[in-house]
Scaffold this motif. Structure first.
Motif, PDB file in Angstrom:
ATOM      1  N   ASN A  12      -8.259 206.743 -20.546  1.00 12.77           N
ATOM      2  CA  ASN A  12      -7.161 207.582 -21.041  1.00 12.77           C
ATOM      3  C   ASN A  12      -6.621 206.868 -22.266  1.00 12.77           C
ATOM      4  O   ASN A  12      -5.931 205.849 -22.142  1.00 12.77           O
ATOM      5  CB  ASN A  12      -6.078 207.717 -19.955  1.00 12.77           C
ATOM      6  CG  ASN A  12      -4.830 208.406 -20.487  1.00 12.77           C
ATOM      7  OD1 ASN A  12      -4.854 209.021 -21.546  1.00 12.77           O
ATOM      8  ND2 ASN A  12      -3.729 208.293 -19.750  1.00 12.77           N
ATOM      9  N   LYS A  14      -4.411 207.722 -24.403  1.00  8.80           N
ATOM     10  CA  LYS A  14      -2.995 207.939 -24.737  1.00  8.80           C
ATOM     11  C   LYS A  14      -2.876 208.216 -26.235  1.00  8.80           C
ATOM     12  O   LYS A  14      -3.774 208.845 -26.805  1.00  8.80           O
ATOM     13  CB  LYS A  14      -2.164 206.741 -24.266  1.00  8.80           C
ATOM     14  CG  LYS A  14      -2.448 206.413 -22.796  1.00  8.80           C
ATOM     15  CD  LYS A  14      -1.527 205.447 -22.163  1.00  8.80           C
ATOM     16  CE  LYS A  14      -1.917 205.279 -20.692  1.00  8.80           C
ATOM     17  NZ  LYS A  14      -1.030 204.367 -19.965  1.00  8.80           N
ATOM     18  N   HIS A  98       0.516 212.772 -15.529  1.00  5.63           N
ATOM     19  CA  HIS A  98       0.624 211.331 -15.796  1.00  5.63           C
ATOM     20  C   HIS A  98       2.112 210.942 -15.806  1.00  5.63           C
ATOM     21  O   HIS A  98       2.963 211.722 -16.246  1.00  5.63           O
ATOM     22  CB  HIS A  98      -0.022 211.006 -17.148  1.00  5.63           C
ATOM     23  CG  HIS A  98      -0.228 209.536 -17.333  1.00  5.63           C
ATOM     24  ND1 HIS A  98       0.802 208.703 -17.685  1.00  5.63           N
ATOM     25  CD2 HIS A  98      -1.320 208.751 -17.181  1.00  5.63           C
ATOM     26  CE1 HIS A  98       0.334 207.450 -17.741  1.00  5.63           C
ATOM     27  NE2 HIS A  98      -0.954 207.467 -17.442  1.00  5.63           N
ATOM     28  N   GLU A 100       3.722 209.135 -17.670  1.00  7.20           N
ATOM     29  CA  GLU A 100       4.355 209.188 -18.999  1.00  7.20           C
ATOM     30  C   GLU A 100       4.781 210.611 -19.328  1.00  7.20           C
ATOM     31  O   GLU A 100       5.801 210.826 -19.984  1.00  7.20           O
ATOM     32  CB  GLU A 100       3.376 208.622 -20.048  1.00  7.20           C
ATOM     33  CG  GLU A 100       3.244 207.107 -19.895  1.00  7.20           C
ATOM     34  CD  GLU A 100       1.901 206.523 -20.293  1.00  7.20           C
ATOM     35  OE1 GLU A 100       1.119 207.201 -20.989  1.00  7.20           O
ATOM     36  OE2 GLU A 100       1.626 205.375 -19.885  1.00  7.20           O
ATOM     37  N   GLU A 170      -1.608 206.088  -9.665  1.00  2.00           N
ATOM     38  CA  GLU A 170      -1.188 205.139 -10.691  1.00  2.00           C
ATOM     39  C   GLU A 170       0.247 204.696 -10.431  1.00  2.00           C
ATOM     40  O   GLU A 170       1.195 205.396 -10.818  1.00  2.00           O
ATOM     41  CB  GLU A 170      -1.250 205.794 -12.073  1.00  2.00           C
ATOM     42  CG  GLU A 170      -2.608 206.276 -12.475  1.00  2.00           C
ATOM     43  CD  GLU A 170      -2.765 206.324 -13.982  1.00  2.00           C
ATOM     44  OE1 GLU A 170      -3.817 205.913 -14.455  1.00  2.00           O
ATOM     45  OE2 GLU A 170      -1.821 206.731 -14.681  1.00  2.00           O
ATOM     46  N   ALA A 174       2.537 199.353 -12.491  1.00  2.00           N
ATOM     47  CA  ALA A 174       1.296 198.639 -12.847  1.00  2.00           C
ATOM     48  C   ALA A 174       0.679 199.160 -14.144  1.00  2.00           C
ATOM     49  O   ALA A 174      -0.356 198.666 -14.565  1.00  2.00           O
ATOM     50  CB  ALA A 174       0.287 198.768 -11.713  1.00  2.00           C
ATOM     51  N   ILE A 175       1.322 200.154 -14.767  1.00  4.44           N
ATOM     52  CA  ILE A 175       0.721 200.764 -15.957  1.00  4.44           C
ATOM     53  C   ILE A 175       1.088 199.984 -17.211  1.00  4.44           C
ATOM     54  O   ILE A 175       2.273 199.861 -17.547  1.00  4.44           O
ATOM     55  CB  ILE A 175       1.167 202.232 -16.105  1.00  4.44           C
ATOM     56  CG1 ILE A 175       0.650 203.053 -14.916  1.00  4.44           C
ATOM     57  CG2 ILE A 175       0.666 202.818 -17.418  1.00  4.44           C
ATOM     58  CD1 ILE A 175       1.110 204.493 -14.916  1.00  4.44           C
ATOM     59  N   GLY A 176       0.075 199.460 -17.876  1.00  5.35           N
ATOM     60  CA  GLY A 176       0.275 198.770 -19.154  1.00  5.35           C
ATOM     61  C   GLY A 176       1.088 197.487 -19.031  1.00  5.35           C
ATOM     62  O   GLY A 176       1.529 196.928 -20.029  1.00  5.35           O
ATOM     63  N   GLY A 214      -5.409 203.713 -11.061  1.00  3.86           N
ATOM     64  CA  GLY A 214      -5.112 203.381 -12.458  1.00  3.86           C
ATOM     65  C   GLY A 214      -3.910 202.473 -12.534  1.00  3.86           C
ATOM     66  O   GLY A 214      -2.944 202.627 -11.775  1.00  3.86           O
ATOM     67  N   GLY A 215      -3.969 201.511 -13.449  1.00  6.79           N
ATOM     68  CA  GLY A 215      -2.865 200.564 -13.634  1.00  6.79           C
ATOM     69  C   GLY A 215      -3.432 199.180 -13.841  1.00  6.79           C
ATOM     70  O   GLY A 215      -3.769 198.486 -12.881  1.00  6.79           O
ATOM     71  N   SER A 216      -3.587 198.808 -15.142  1.00  3.98           N
ATOM     72  CA  SER A 216      -4.095 197.480 -15.505  1.00  3.98           C
ATOM     73  C   SER A 216      -5.482 197.178 -14.924  1.00  3.98           C
ATOM     74  O   SER A 216      -5.775 196.043 -14.577  1.00  3.98           O
ATOM     75  CB  SER A 216      -3.078 196.389 -15.137  1.00  3.98           C
ATOM     76  OG  SER A 216      -1.858 196.617 -15.823  1.00  3.98           O
ATOM     77  N   VAL A 217      -6.321 198.218 -14.824  1.00  5.73           N
ATOM     78  CA  VAL A 217      -7.727 197.981 -14.452  1.00  5.73           C
ATOM     79  C   VAL A 217      -8.427 197.367 -15.662  1.00  5.73           C
ATOM     80  O   VAL A 217      -8.224 197.804 -16.797  1.00  5.73           O
ATOM     81  CB  VAL A 217      -8.446 199.297 -14.055  1.00  5.73           C
ATOM     82  CG1 VAL A 217      -9.924 199.040 -13.755  1.00  5.73           C
ATOM     83  CG2 VAL A 217      -7.766 199.941 -12.859  1.00  5.73           C
ATOM     84  N   ILE A 236      -8.242 204.416 -16.809  1.00  5.01           N
ATOM     85  CA  ILE A 236      -7.988 203.160 -17.503  1.00  5.01           C
ATOM     86  C   ILE A 236      -7.413 203.394 -18.893  1.00  5.01           C
ATOM     87  O   ILE A 236      -7.973 204.160 -19.688  1.00  5.01           O
ATOM     88  CB  ILE A 236      -9.320 202.371 -17.589  1.00  5.01           C
ATOM     89  CG1 ILE A 236      -9.852 202.107 -16.162  1.00  5.01           C
ATOM     90  CG2 ILE A 236      -9.122 201.059 -18.341  1.00  5.01           C
ATOM     91  CD1 ILE A 236     -11.338 202.262 -16.031  1.00  5.01           C
ATOM     92  N   GLY A 237      -6.304 202.734 -19.174  1.00  2.37           N
ATOM     93  CA  GLY A 237      -5.668 202.850 -20.487  1.00  2.37           C
ATOM     94  C   GLY A 237      -6.158 201.762 -21.419  1.00  2.37           C
ATOM     95  O   GLY A 237      -7.186 201.882 -22.083  1.00  2.37           O
TER      96      GLY A 237
HETATM   97  O1  LIG Z   1      -3.913 206.497 -17.405  1.00  6.18           O
HETATM   98  C1  LIG Z   1      -4.032 205.266 -17.450  1.00  6.18           C
HETATM   99  C2  LIG Z   1      -3.004 204.429 -16.917  1.00  6.18           C
HETATM  100  O2  LIG Z   1      -1.749 204.786 -17.362  1.00  6.18           O
HETATM  101  C3  LIG Z   1      -3.282 202.959 -16.892  1.00  6.18           C
HETATM  102  O3  LIG Z   1      -3.023 202.338 -18.111  1.00  6.18           O
HETATM  103  P1  LIG Z   1      -3.390 200.775 -18.254  1.00  6.18           P
HETATM  104  O4  LIG Z   1      -4.822 200.647 -17.840  1.00  6.18           O
HETATM  105  O5  LIG Z   1      -3.176 200.471 -19.705  1.00  6.18           O
HETATM  106  O6  LIG Z   1      -2.473 200.044 -17.327  1.00  6.18           O
END
Ligand SMILES: O=C[C@H](O)COP(=O)(O)O
Length: 254
Positions: A12, A14, A98, A100, A170, A174-176, A214-217, A236-237
Protein backbone atom coordinates in the motif's frame (compact mmCIF):
# COMPACT_ATOMS: atom_id res chain seq x y z
CA UNK A 1 -2.37 -27.45 10.60
CA UNK A 2 -2.47 -24.38 8.35
CA UNK A 3 -5.23 -24.49 5.72
CA UNK A 4 -3.71 -23.54 2.39
CA UNK A 5 -5.10 -20.31 1.15
CA UNK A 6 -3.02 -18.53 -1.53
CA UNK A 7 -0.89 -16.03 0.39
CA UNK A 8 -1.21 -12.39 -0.69
CA UNK A 9 1.66 -9.94 -0.26
CA UNK A 10 0.37 -6.45 -0.98
CA UNK A 11 2.02 -3.05 -0.99
CA UNK A 12 0.00 0.00 0.00
CA UNK A 13 1.98 2.92 -1.29
CA UNK A 14 -0.22 5.56 0.37
CA UNK A 15 0.61 9.09 -0.90
CA UNK A 16 4.03 8.16 -2.26
CA UNK A 17 5.40 7.80 -5.80
CA UNK A 18 4.55 9.50 -9.08
CA UNK A 19 3.77 7.76 -12.41
CA UNK A 20 7.42 7.64 -13.48
CA UNK A 21 8.51 6.15 -10.16
CA UNK A 22 5.65 3.67 -10.47
CA UNK A 23 6.86 2.48 -13.87
CA UNK A 24 10.45 2.22 -12.64
CA UNK A 25 9.40 0.21 -9.58
CA UNK A 26 7.31 -2.27 -11.56
CA UNK A 27 10.00 -2.69 -14.21
CA UNK A 28 12.47 -3.47 -11.43
CA UNK A 29 10.36 -6.26 -9.91
CA UNK A 30 8.18 -7.73 -12.62
CA UNK A 31 10.49 -10.44 -13.91
CA UNK A 32 11.38 -11.69 -10.43
CA UNK A 33 7.96 -12.12 -8.85
CA UNK A 34 6.77 -15.47 -7.51
CA UNK A 35 4.15 -17.38 -9.51
CA UNK A 36 0.65 -16.22 -8.74
CA UNK A 37 -0.40 -19.66 -7.65
CA UNK A 38 2.37 -19.72 -5.06
CA UNK A 39 2.22 -16.18 -3.63
CA UNK A 40 -0.10 -13.56 -5.04
CA UNK A 41 1.55 -10.14 -5.25
CA UNK A 42 -0.24 -6.82 -5.44
CA UNK A 43 0.58 -3.13 -5.46
CA UNK A 44 -2.09 -0.63 -4.43
CA UNK A 45 -1.17 2.81 -5.69
CA UNK A 46 -2.58 6.35 -5.59
CA UNK A 47 -5.30 6.91 -8.24
CA UNK A 48 -3.06 9.21 -10.32
CA UNK A 49 -0.48 6.41 -10.67
CA UNK A 50 -2.90 3.66 -11.70
CA UNK A 51 -2.57 4.03 -15.50
CA UNK A 52 1.22 3.73 -15.16
CA UNK A 53 0.89 0.79 -12.75
CA UNK A 54 -1.52 -1.08 -15.04
CA UNK A 55 0.61 -0.48 -18.12
CA UNK A 56 3.85 -1.54 -16.46
CA UNK A 57 2.32 -4.65 -14.82
CA UNK A 58 0.79 -5.98 -18.08
CA UNK A 59 1.77 -9.56 -18.77
CA UNK A 60 3.41 -10.00 -15.34
CA UNK A 61 2.31 -11.83 -12.19
CA UNK A 62 1.62 -8.53 -10.39
CA UNK A 63 -1.95 -7.66 -9.45
CA UNK A 64 -3.00 -4.04 -9.39
CA UNK A 65 -5.06 -2.27 -6.79
CA UNK A 66 -6.43 1.11 -5.75
CA UNK A 67 -6.13 2.57 -2.26
CA UNK A 68 -9.70 3.78 -2.11
CA UNK A 69 -12.80 4.45 -4.19
CA UNK A 70 -16.23 5.97 -3.81
CA UNK A 71 -19.43 3.96 -3.44
CA UNK A 72 -21.22 5.57 -6.39
CA UNK A 73 -20.26 4.77 -9.97
CA UNK A 74 -20.92 8.28 -11.31
CA UNK A 75 -22.57 11.59 -10.53
CA UNK A 76 -21.89 14.93 -8.90
CA UNK A 77 -19.19 13.80 -6.44
CA UNK A 78 -16.29 16.16 -7.02
CA UNK A 79 -12.90 14.63 -6.43
CA UNK A 80 -14.04 11.05 -5.94
CA UNK A 81 -12.88 7.89 -7.76
CA UNK A 82 -15.46 5.71 -9.52
CA UNK A 83 -15.37 1.96 -8.84
CA UNK A 84 -16.90 1.42 -12.29
CA UNK A 85 -13.99 3.20 -13.95
CA UNK A 86 -11.44 1.36 -11.78
CA UNK A 87 -12.88 -1.91 -13.06
CA UNK A 88 -12.86 -0.67 -16.66
CA UNK A 89 -9.19 0.22 -16.23
CA UNK A 90 -8.34 -3.31 -15.09
CA UNK A 91 -8.00 -2.91 -11.33
CA UNK A 92 -8.28 -6.15 -9.32
CA UNK A 93 -8.45 -4.98 -5.67
CA UNK A 94 -9.46 -1.87 -3.75
CA UNK A 95 -8.42 -1.14 -0.17
CA UNK A 96 -11.25 0.11 2.00
CA UNK A 97 -11.49 1.16 5.61
CA UNK A 98 -7.80 1.86 6.15
CA UNK A 99 -7.35 3.54 9.52
CA UNK A 100 -5.92 6.61 7.78
CA UNK A 101 -9.19 6.97 5.84
CA UNK A 102 -11.29 6.28 8.93
CA UNK A 103 -9.24 8.75 10.98
CA UNK A 104 -8.22 11.63 8.70
CA UNK A 105 -11.21 11.47 6.34
CA UNK A 106 -13.88 10.46 8.85
CA UNK A 107 -15.05 7.37 6.94
CA UNK A 108 -17.69 5.43 8.80
CA UNK A 109 -18.48 1.72 8.81
CA UNK A 110 -21.59 2.59 6.80
CA UNK A 111 -19.47 4.25 4.08
CA UNK A 112 -17.08 1.30 4.10
CA UNK A 113 -19.93 -1.19 3.77
CA UNK A 114 -21.33 0.74 0.79
CA UNK A 115 -17.88 0.77 -0.78
CA UNK A 116 -17.52 -3.00 -0.34
CA UNK A 117 -20.84 -3.51 -2.15
CA UNK A 118 -19.87 -1.11 -4.95
CA UNK A 119 -16.52 -2.87 -5.42
CA UNK A 120 -18.19 -6.28 -5.73
CA UNK A 121 -20.85 -4.84 -8.05
CA UNK A 122 -17.96 -3.79 -10.28
CA UNK A 123 -16.25 -7.20 -10.29
CA UNK A 124 -13.31 -6.24 -8.09
CA UNK A 125 -12.34 -7.46 -4.62
CA UNK A 126 -12.17 -5.33 -1.49
CA UNK A 127 -9.33 -5.49 1.00
CA UNK A 128 -11.15 -4.48 4.15
CA UNK A 129 -8.92 -2.97 6.83
CA UNK A 130 -9.78 -3.10 10.49
CA UNK A 131 -7.83 -2.52 13.67
CA UNK A 132 -7.82 -0.91 17.07
CA UNK A 133 -6.02 2.06 18.60
CA UNK A 134 -3.48 1.67 21.39
CA UNK A 135 -6.01 3.11 23.82
CA UNK A 136 -8.58 0.46 22.88
CA UNK A 137 -6.00 -2.31 23.17
CA UNK A 138 -4.83 -1.10 26.57
CA UNK A 139 -8.44 -1.00 27.73
CA UNK A 140 -8.67 -4.73 26.85
CA UNK A 141 -11.30 -4.04 24.21
CA UNK A 142 -9.39 -4.75 21.00
CA UNK A 143 -11.25 -7.92 19.97
CA UNK A 144 -14.64 -6.47 20.76
CA UNK A 145 -13.80 -3.33 18.76
CA UNK A 146 -12.52 -5.19 15.68
CA UNK A 147 -15.44 -7.60 15.78
CA UNK A 148 -17.79 -4.58 15.71
CA UNK A 149 -15.99 -3.18 12.65
CA UNK A 150 -16.18 -6.53 10.83
CA UNK A 151 -19.89 -7.00 11.56
CA UNK A 152 -20.76 -3.50 10.37
CA UNK A 153 -18.50 -3.53 7.33
CA UNK A 154 -19.69 -6.93 6.04
CA UNK A 155 -23.39 -6.21 6.58
CA UNK A 156 -25.43 -7.56 3.66
CA UNK A 157 -22.51 -9.18 1.82
CA UNK A 158 -23.10 -12.71 0.55
CA UNK A 159 -21.17 -15.78 1.68
CA UNK A 160 -19.65 -16.02 -1.79
CA UNK A 161 -18.48 -12.40 -1.67
CA UNK A 162 -16.89 -12.74 1.76
CA UNK A 163 -15.19 -15.99 0.70
CA UNK A 164 -13.48 -14.09 -2.09
CA UNK A 165 -12.44 -10.92 -0.30
CA UNK A 166 -9.45 -10.06 1.83
CA UNK A 167 -9.53 -8.69 5.37
CA UNK A 168 -6.47 -6.86 6.69
CA UNK A 169 -5.91 -6.58 10.42
CA UNK A 170 -3.87 -3.45 11.04
CA UNK A 171 -3.50 -2.33 14.65
CA UNK A 172 -3.25 1.46 14.40
CA UNK A 173 -0.42 1.55 16.94
CA UNK A 174 1.77 -0.59 14.67
CA UNK A 175 1.33 1.38 11.44
CA UNK A 176 4.44 3.24 10.31
CA UNK A 177 5.74 3.24 13.87
CA UNK A 178 8.29 0.44 13.56
CA UNK A 179 6.34 -1.14 16.42
CA UNK A 180 5.09 -4.47 15.08
CA UNK A 181 2.47 -6.46 16.85
CA UNK A 182 4.17 -9.69 17.85
CA UNK A 183 3.39 -12.57 15.52
CA UNK A 184 1.33 -14.07 18.37
CA UNK A 185 -0.67 -10.86 18.88
CA UNK A 186 -1.33 -10.66 15.13
CA UNK A 187 -2.33 -14.33 15.02
CA UNK A 188 -4.64 -13.97 17.99
CA UNK A 189 -6.60 -11.17 16.34
CA UNK A 190 -6.63 -12.79 12.89
CA UNK A 191 -8.04 -15.94 14.52
CA UNK A 192 -10.70 -13.82 16.24
CA UNK A 193 -11.60 -12.21 12.90
CA UNK A 194 -11.92 -15.65 11.29
CA UNK A 195 -14.17 -16.74 14.13
CA UNK A 196 -16.34 -13.64 13.63
CA UNK A 197 -16.68 -14.56 9.94
CA UNK A 198 -17.60 -18.15 10.93
CA UNK A 199 -20.25 -16.83 13.33
CA UNK A 200 -21.68 -14.44 10.72
CA UNK A 201 -21.54 -16.97 7.86
CA UNK A 202 -20.13 -20.48 8.37
CA UNK A 203 -16.89 -22.43 8.67
CA UNK A 204 -16.53 -22.81 4.90
CA UNK A 205 -16.55 -19.05 4.38
CA UNK A 206 -14.20 -18.56 7.33
CA UNK A 207 -11.79 -21.13 5.89
CA UNK A 208 -11.76 -19.37 2.53
CA UNK A 209 -11.46 -15.69 3.45
CA UNK A 210 -7.88 -14.47 3.38
CA UNK A 211 -6.70 -12.40 6.32
CA UNK A 212 -3.62 -10.22 6.14
CA UNK A 213 -1.65 -8.57 8.89
CA UNK A 214 -0.39 -5.01 8.38
CA UNK A 215 1.77 -2.79 10.57
CA UNK A 216 5.55 -2.49 10.25
CA UNK A 217 5.89 -5.73 8.27
CA UNK A 218 9.39 -5.95 6.79
CA UNK A 219 11.72 -8.57 5.30
CA UNK A 220 13.10 -9.32 8.78
CA UNK A 221 9.76 -10.29 10.33
CA UNK A 222 7.62 -11.44 7.40
CA UNK A 223 8.53 -15.12 7.65
CA UNK A 224 7.51 -15.42 11.27
CA UNK A 225 4.27 -13.52 10.70
CA UNK A 226 3.42 -15.63 7.65
CA UNK A 227 4.04 -18.86 9.56
CA UNK A 228 0.95 -18.24 11.68
CA UNK A 229 -2.11 -20.36 11.04
CA UNK A 230 -4.61 -17.57 10.46
CA UNK A 231 -2.38 -15.08 8.64
CA UNK A 232 -2.54 -15.33 4.87
CA UNK A 233 -0.65 -12.24 3.84
CA UNK A 234 0.75 -8.82 4.58
CA UNK A 235 -0.50 -5.34 3.77
CA UNK A 236 2.70 -3.39 3.73
CA UNK A 237 3.38 0.34 3.66
CA UNK A 238 6.95 1.52 4.19
CA UNK A 239 8.72 -1.72 3.28
CA UNK A 240 6.82 -1.95 -0.03
CA UNK A 241 8.25 1.29 -1.39
CA UNK A 242 11.61 -0.14 -2.49
CA UNK A 243 11.80 -2.85 -5.18
CA UNK A 244 14.42 -4.93 -3.31
CA UNK A 245 12.44 -4.93 -0.11
CA UNK A 246 9.17 -5.75 -1.89
CA UNK A 247 10.82 -8.69 -3.68
CA UNK A 248 12.21 -10.01 -0.39
CA UNK A 249 8.72 -9.83 1.11
CA UNK A 250 7.18 -11.54 -1.93
CA UNK A 251 9.78 -14.32 -1.68
CA UNK A 252 9.40 -14.85 2.08
CA UNK A 253 9.08 -18.60 1.50
CA UNK A 254 12.52 -18.93 -0.17
O1 LIG B 1 -1.54 -0.43 4.73
C1 LIG B 1 -0.42 -0.56 5.25
C2 LIG B 1 -0.24 -0.28 6.64
O2 LIG B 1 -0.78 0.93 7.01
C3 LIG B 1 1.11 -0.59 7.21
O3 LIG B 1 2.03 0.43 6.99
P1 LIG B 1 3.56 0.18 7.46
O4 LIG B 1 3.97 -1.12 6.84
O5 LIG B 1 4.31 1.35 6.91
O6 LIG B 1 3.53 0.10 8.95
Amino acid sequence: MKIMRTPIIAGNWKLNKNPQETTEFVNAIKNDLPKNTDVETLICAPAVDLPALIEAAKGSELHVGAENCYFEDEGAYTGETSPKVLNEMGIDYVIIGHSERRGYFHETDEDINKKAKAIFANNMKPILCCGESLETREAGKAEEFVEGQIKADLEGLSADQVSNMVIAYEPIWAIGTGKTATADQAEEMCAAIRKTVADLYDETVADKVRIQYGGSVKPANVKEIMSKENIDGGLIGGAALQPDSFLQLAHYKD
